[in-house]
Design a protein around this motif. Structure first.
Motif, PDB file in Angstrom:
ATOM      1  N   GLY A  60       0.876  -1.088   0.025  1.00 25.48           N
ATOM      2  CA  GLY A  60       0.123  -0.209  -0.064  1.00 25.48           C
ATOM      3  C   GLY A  60       0.839   1.131  -0.047  1.00 25.48           C
ATOM      4  O   GLY A  60       2.032   1.104   0.272  1.00 25.48           O
ATOM      5  N   SER A  61       0.273   2.447  -0.271  1.00 29.31           N
ATOM      6  CA  SER A  61       1.011   3.650   0.123  1.00 29.31           C
ATOM      7  C   SER A  61       1.107   4.132   1.529  1.00 29.31           C
ATOM      8  O   SER A  61       0.608   3.490   2.263  1.00 29.31           O
ATOM      9  CB  SER A  61       0.659   4.770  -1.193  1.00 29.31           C
ATOM     10  N   GLY A  62       1.746   5.260   1.432  1.00 32.87           N
ATOM     11  CA  GLY A  62       1.903   5.927   2.854  1.00 32.87           C
ATOM     12  C   GLY A  62       0.523   6.067   3.448  1.00 32.87           C
ATOM     13  O   GLY A  62       0.357   5.854   4.825  1.00 32.87           O
ATOM     14  N   SER A  63      -0.391   6.289   2.897  1.00 32.83           N
ATOM     15  CA  SER A  63      -1.814   6.438   3.365  1.00 32.83           C
ATOM     16  C   SER A  63      -2.405   5.469   4.240  1.00 32.83           C
ATOM     17  O   SER A  63      -3.135   5.585   5.003  1.00 32.83           O
ATOM     18  CB  SER A  63      -2.854   7.063   2.221  1.00 32.83           C
ATOM     19  N   ILE A  64      -1.845   4.088   3.733  1.00 32.75           N
ATOM     20  CA  ILE A  64      -2.432   2.948   4.417  1.00 32.75           C
ATOM     21  C   ILE A  64      -1.816   3.128   5.954  1.00 32.75           C
ATOM     22  O   ILE A  64      -2.302   2.253   6.674  1.00 32.75           O
ATOM     23  CB  ILE A  64      -2.098   1.566   3.619  1.00 32.75           C
ATOM     24  N   GLY A  65      -0.727   3.793   6.002  1.00 32.70           N
ATOM     25  CA  GLY A  65      -0.023   3.663   7.299  1.00 32.70           C
ATOM     26  C   GLY A  65      -1.075   4.547   8.106  1.00 32.70           C
ATOM     27  O   GLY A  65      -1.205   4.276   9.458  1.00 32.70           O
ATOM     28  N   TRP A  66      -1.709   5.350   7.726  1.00 31.85           N
ATOM     29  CA  TRP A  66      -2.449   6.568   8.655  1.00 31.85           C
ATOM     30  C   TRP A  66      -3.505   5.304   9.282  1.00 31.85           C
ATOM     31  O   TRP A  66      -3.740   5.559  10.308  1.00 31.85           O
ATOM     32  CB  TRP A  66      -3.273   7.710   7.740  1.00 31.85           C
ATOM     33  N   GLU A  67      -4.174   4.715   8.077  1.00 35.82           N
ATOM     34  CA  GLU A  67      -5.272   3.839   8.352  1.00 35.82           C
ATOM     35  C   GLU A  67      -4.951   2.854   9.408  1.00 35.82           C
ATOM     36  O   GLU A  67      -5.650   2.451  10.611  1.00 35.82           O
ATOM     37  CB  GLU A  67      -5.831   3.257   7.008  1.00 35.82           C
ATOM     38  N   ASP A  87      -1.540  20.374   4.139  1.00 34.47           N
ATOM     39  CA  ASP A  87      -2.473  19.120   3.483  1.00 34.47           C
ATOM     40  C   ASP A  87      -2.317  17.861   4.058  1.00 34.47           C
ATOM     41  O   ASP A  87      -3.418  17.049   4.180  1.00 34.47           O
ATOM     42  CB  ASP A  87      -2.129  19.281   2.105  1.00 34.47           C
ATOM     43  N   PHE A  88      -1.204  17.389   4.326  1.00 28.76           N
ATOM     44  CA  PHE A  88      -1.131  15.996   4.629  1.00 28.76           C
ATOM     45  C   PHE A  88      -1.374  16.065   6.081  1.00 28.76           C
ATOM     46  O   PHE A  88      -2.148  14.891   6.448  1.00 28.76           O
ATOM     47  CB  PHE A  88       0.372  15.199   4.450  1.00 28.76           C
ATOM     48  N   GLY A  89      -1.347  16.980   7.210  1.00 27.80           N
ATOM     49  CA  GLY A  89      -1.823  16.895   8.382  1.00 27.80           C
ATOM     50  C   GLY A  89      -3.392  16.815   8.244  1.00 27.80           C
ATOM     51  O   GLY A  89      -4.045  16.156   9.038  1.00 27.80           O
ATOM     52  N   TYR A 134       0.715  13.302  14.600  1.00 30.22           N
ATOM     53  CA  TYR A 134       1.748  14.422  14.405  1.00 30.22           C
ATOM     54  C   TYR A 134       2.431  14.082  12.879  1.00 30.22           C
ATOM     55  O   TYR A 134       2.929  12.895  12.637  1.00 30.22           O
ATOM     56  CB  TYR A 134       2.851  14.216  15.645  1.00 30.22           C
ATOM     57  N   THR A 135       2.674  15.307  12.318  1.00 31.32           N
ATOM     58  CA  THR A 135       3.029  15.012  10.896  1.00 31.32           C
ATOM     59  C   THR A 135       4.739  15.516  10.939  1.00 31.32           C
ATOM     60  O   THR A 135       4.956  16.607  11.544  1.00 31.32           O
ATOM     61  CB  THR A 135       2.471  15.828   9.922  1.00 31.32           C
ATOM     62  N   HIS A 136       5.777  14.670  10.893  1.00 28.97           N
ATOM     63  CA  HIS A 136       7.026  15.067  11.118  1.00 28.97           C
ATOM     64  C   HIS A 136       7.627  16.005  10.018  1.00 28.97           C
ATOM     65  O   HIS A 136       7.921  17.006  10.215  1.00 28.97           O
ATOM     66  CB  HIS A 136       7.983  13.745  11.177  1.00 28.97           C
ATOM     67  N   GLU A 138       5.999  18.041   6.943  1.00 33.67           N
ATOM     68  CA  GLU A 138       4.857  18.349   6.270  1.00 33.67           C
ATOM     69  C   GLU A 138       5.210  18.529   4.473  1.00 33.67           C
ATOM     70  O   GLU A 138       5.568  19.590   4.493  1.00 33.67           O
ATOM     71  CB  GLU A 138       4.287  19.485   6.588  1.00 33.67           C
ATOM     72  N   THR A 139       5.069  17.584   3.818  1.00 33.81           N
ATOM     73  CA  THR A 139       5.578  17.922   2.499  1.00 33.81           C
ATOM     74  C   THR A 139       4.816  18.770   1.698  1.00 33.81           C
ATOM     75  O   THR A 139       5.327  19.158   0.577  1.00 33.81           O
ATOM     76  CB  THR A 139       5.295  16.414   1.627  1.00 33.81           C
ATOM     77  N   SER A 140       3.582  19.302   1.900  1.00 34.57           N
ATOM     78  CA  SER A 140       2.964  20.335   1.171  1.00 34.57           C
ATOM     79  C   SER A 140       3.393  21.781   1.439  1.00 34.57           C
ATOM     80  O   SER A 140       3.326  22.501   0.722  1.00 34.57           O
ATOM     81  CB  SER A 140       1.425  20.018   1.541  1.00 34.57           C
ATOM     82  N   VAL A 163       2.950   9.060  14.539  1.00 30.08           N
ATOM     83  CA  VAL A 163       3.869  10.136  13.463  1.00 30.08           C
ATOM     84  C   VAL A 163       3.894   9.591  12.258  1.00 30.08           C
ATOM     85  O   VAL A 163       4.381   8.528  11.821  1.00 30.08           O
ATOM     86  CB  VAL A 163       5.225  10.042  14.143  1.00 30.08           C
ATOM     87  N   ASP A 164       3.548  10.514  11.357  1.00 33.56           N
ATOM     88  CA  ASP A 164       3.705  10.559  10.011  1.00 33.56           C
ATOM     89  C   ASP A 164       4.791  10.975   9.527  1.00 33.56           C
ATOM     90  O   ASP A 164       5.241  12.273   9.619  1.00 33.56           O
ATOM     91  CB  ASP A 164       2.613  11.423   9.254  1.00 33.56           C
ATOM     92  N   ALA A 165       5.736   9.925   9.286  1.00 28.68           N
ATOM     93  CA  ALA A 165       7.204  10.450   8.475  1.00 28.68           C
ATOM     94  C   ALA A 165       7.442   9.988   7.258  1.00 28.68           C
ATOM     95  O   ALA A 165       8.476   9.366   6.975  1.00 28.68           O
ATOM     96  CB  ALA A 165       8.132   9.673   9.569  1.00 28.68           C
ATOM     97  N   VAL A 166       6.348   9.852   6.486  1.00 27.79           N
ATOM     98  CA  VAL A 166       6.203   9.750   4.940  1.00 27.79           C
ATOM     99  C   VAL A 166       7.501  10.070   4.404  1.00 27.79           C
ATOM    100  O   VAL A 166       8.155   9.477   3.669  1.00 27.79           O
ATOM    101  CB  VAL A 166       4.961   9.730   4.379  1.00 27.79           C
ATOM    102  N   SER A 167       7.719  11.385   4.542  1.00 28.14           N
ATOM    103  CA  SER A 167       8.606  12.167   3.531  1.00 28.14           C
ATOM    104  C   SER A 167       9.994  12.268   4.481  1.00 28.14           C
ATOM    105  O   SER A 167      10.710  13.432   4.060  1.00 28.14           O
ATOM    106  CB  SER A 167       8.065  13.232   3.101  1.00 28.14           C
TER     107      SER A 167
HETATM  108  C1  LIG Z   1       3.789  13.591   4.807  1.00 30.42           C
HETATM  109  C2  LIG Z   1       2.920  12.836   4.181  1.00 30.42           C
HETATM  110  N1  LIG Z   1       1.857  11.897   4.476  1.00 30.42           N
HETATM  111  C3  LIG Z   1       1.275  11.009   3.772  1.00 30.42           C
HETATM  112  C4  LIG Z   1       1.379  11.167   2.317  1.00 30.42           C
HETATM  113  C5  LIG Z   1       0.326  10.078   1.612  1.00 30.42           C
HETATM  114  O1  LIG Z   1       1.523   9.124   1.133  1.00 30.42           O
HETATM  115  P1  LIG Z   1       0.785   8.373  -0.239  1.00 30.42           P
HETATM  116  O2  LIG Z   1       0.754   9.243  -1.343  1.00 30.42           O
HETATM  117  O3  LIG Z   1       2.185   7.342  -0.301  1.00 30.42           O
HETATM  118  O4  LIG Z   1      -0.177   7.539   0.083  1.00 30.42           O
HETATM  119  C6  LIG Z   1       2.304  11.614   2.026  1.00 30.42           C
HETATM  120  C7  LIG Z   1       2.480  11.627   0.161  1.00 30.42           C
HETATM  121  O5  LIG Z   1       3.158  12.298  -0.458  1.00 30.42           O
HETATM  122  C8  LIG Z   1       3.102  12.535   2.476  1.00 30.42           C
HETATM  123  O6  LIG Z   1       4.159  13.230   1.736  1.00 30.42           O
END
Ligand SMILES: Cc1ncc(COP(=O)(O)O)c(C=O)c1O
Length: 362
Positions: A60-67, A87-89, A134-136, A138-140, A163-167
């Motif tokens: 799955g992508s990062g979003s599945i980690g939230w879920e 936006d990601f938070g 908490y978003t480590h 924030e990619t947006s 913690v969202d450490a996706v990026s």
């Molecule tokens: C900080 C952050 N959280 C969550 C996501 C969502 O990840 P994905 O698009 O892989 O589902 C992203 C994607 O860019 C992100 O940058």
């Protein structure tokens, strides 16, 4: 296109060793060879994230980690505090809301960080909060929030820290256990230099204890099922083998570089990129005290036209950078410096943005 010209904040370029690993033929996903690869991969990720916790490499992508974090540690109606600085938070909070959690959202102006004062205040106002989202990084907006200072505060309070450490994970130093992170989630296509398709999730004993109490229905994402499979080197369902091979090769490269050197390379890219834009008279979007080392956001001169600028950079230089997201979609440009790059690759991308913006302003 030259793979080094992909300068969006994910997906990021994939090194040749990782591409090569994906050529590997399929093997039985219930065989000893796979189990060994999987066990090694988990160990490498633990080393990269500095954690002794469970590590789950979920399709799955990062979003599945939230879920996954939410359904495994919480129950409908639980109070959670979410911090939104972009936006990601906001999307993370949206997932919590969709599941029927009682979400208390604290927002800061995009381009600013969620600091420890705000976290202390939120916990004081909502002592019943079971978890903090908490978003480590924030990619947006290009902000790295001060996780190392926030973690101990949340731990003292007793709430779980998700913690969202996706990026950020895989690219820069994160001391998962020392900083008090209970669940960390990331995505293979960012600092991990791998293709999209895997969520990398760590869950410590506190998170696993919460799992045994959490009443959300769950099946594929169930941490207990993952934990008992991973202990044997297995995955609950068929592992996406090719992506596992890729991530395994990428983790070896990450460890060969070393997290200290890797973090410094990213910090240096951030410093240089900000300097390039400032020298050319551009306004940085993110508060420099919290500016991210994995991407840089700048305001587009005149306040709009980011999408046109992205197209122009692509047409003239064959380089991909990103415009903003949501309300900022036409107002900012984001240059990714995440994962596999040399400083010159990033300088080329930043200079291309400067040159195109200058021409377009004339
Ligand atoms: C900080 C952050 N959280 C969550 C996501 C969502 O990840 P994905 O698009 O892989 O589902 C992203 C994607 O860019 C992100 O940058």
């Amino acid at each position: 296109m030259n793979p080094q010209n992909l300068r969006i904040p994910g997906p990021t370029p994939v090194p040749p060793e990782v591409m090569q690993a994906m050529q590997r033929p399929m093997i039985p996903h219930r065989g000893n060879e796979f189990r060994q690869i999987h066990k090694n991969l988990v160990q490498k990720i633990q080393e990269i994230l500095r954690t002794d916790s469970n590590v789950f490499v979920m399709p799955g992508s990062g979003s599945i980690g939230w879920e996954a974090a939410i359904v495994n540690t919480l129950s409908p109606g639980d109070h959670v505090i979410s911090f939104v600085c972009g936006d990601f938070g906001a999307r993370f909070a949206g997932v919590a809301d969709a599941y029927g959690l009682n979400v208390r959202t604290y927002k800061v102006k995009p381009g600013h960080a969620v600091d420890e004062l705000m976290v202390r205040r939120a916990l004081a106002e909502h002592p019943q909060a079971k978890a903090v989202l908490y978003t480590h990084n924030e990619t947006s907006t290009g902000i790295t929030n001060p996780l190392q200072r926030v973690g101990p505060i949340v731990r003292d309070h007793g709430a779980l820290l998700i913690v969202d450490a996706v990026s950020s994970a895989g690219a820069v130093h994160i001391d998962t256990d020392l900083w008090g992170v209970d669940v960390l989630l990331s995505g293979s296509q960012k600092g991990w230099m791998s293709p999209p398709g895997l969520a990398i999730v760590s869950a410590n004993d506190r998170a696993m204890a919460a799992t045994s109490q959490a009443s959300f229905p769950r099946s594929f994402l169930d941490f207990e099922a993952w934990s008992s499979s991973v202990a044997k080197g297995d995955t609950p369902a068929t592992a996406p083998l090719t992506l596992y091979f890729a991530l395994d090769a990428a983790c070896s490269l990450i460890l060969d570089e070393g997290m200290a050197a890797r973090t410094e390379r990213h910090d240096e890219a951030g410093r240089r990129t900000r300097q390039t834009f400032e020298d050319a008279g551009f306004k940085l979007f993110a508060d420099t005290a919290y500016a991210s080392s994995t991407l840089t956001a700048i305001e587009v001169p005149g306040g709009a036209g980011a999408k046109d600028l992205v197209e122009t950079v692509r047409e003239r230089y064959d380089i991909d950078v990103a415009a903003g997201q949501a309300d900022l979609s036409d107002q900012i440009i984001r240059v990714g410096h995440m994962g596999w790059f040399e400083q010159e690759d990033i300088a080329r991308a930043a200079n291309a943005v400067v040159a195109c913006a200058t021409v377009m302003a004339e």
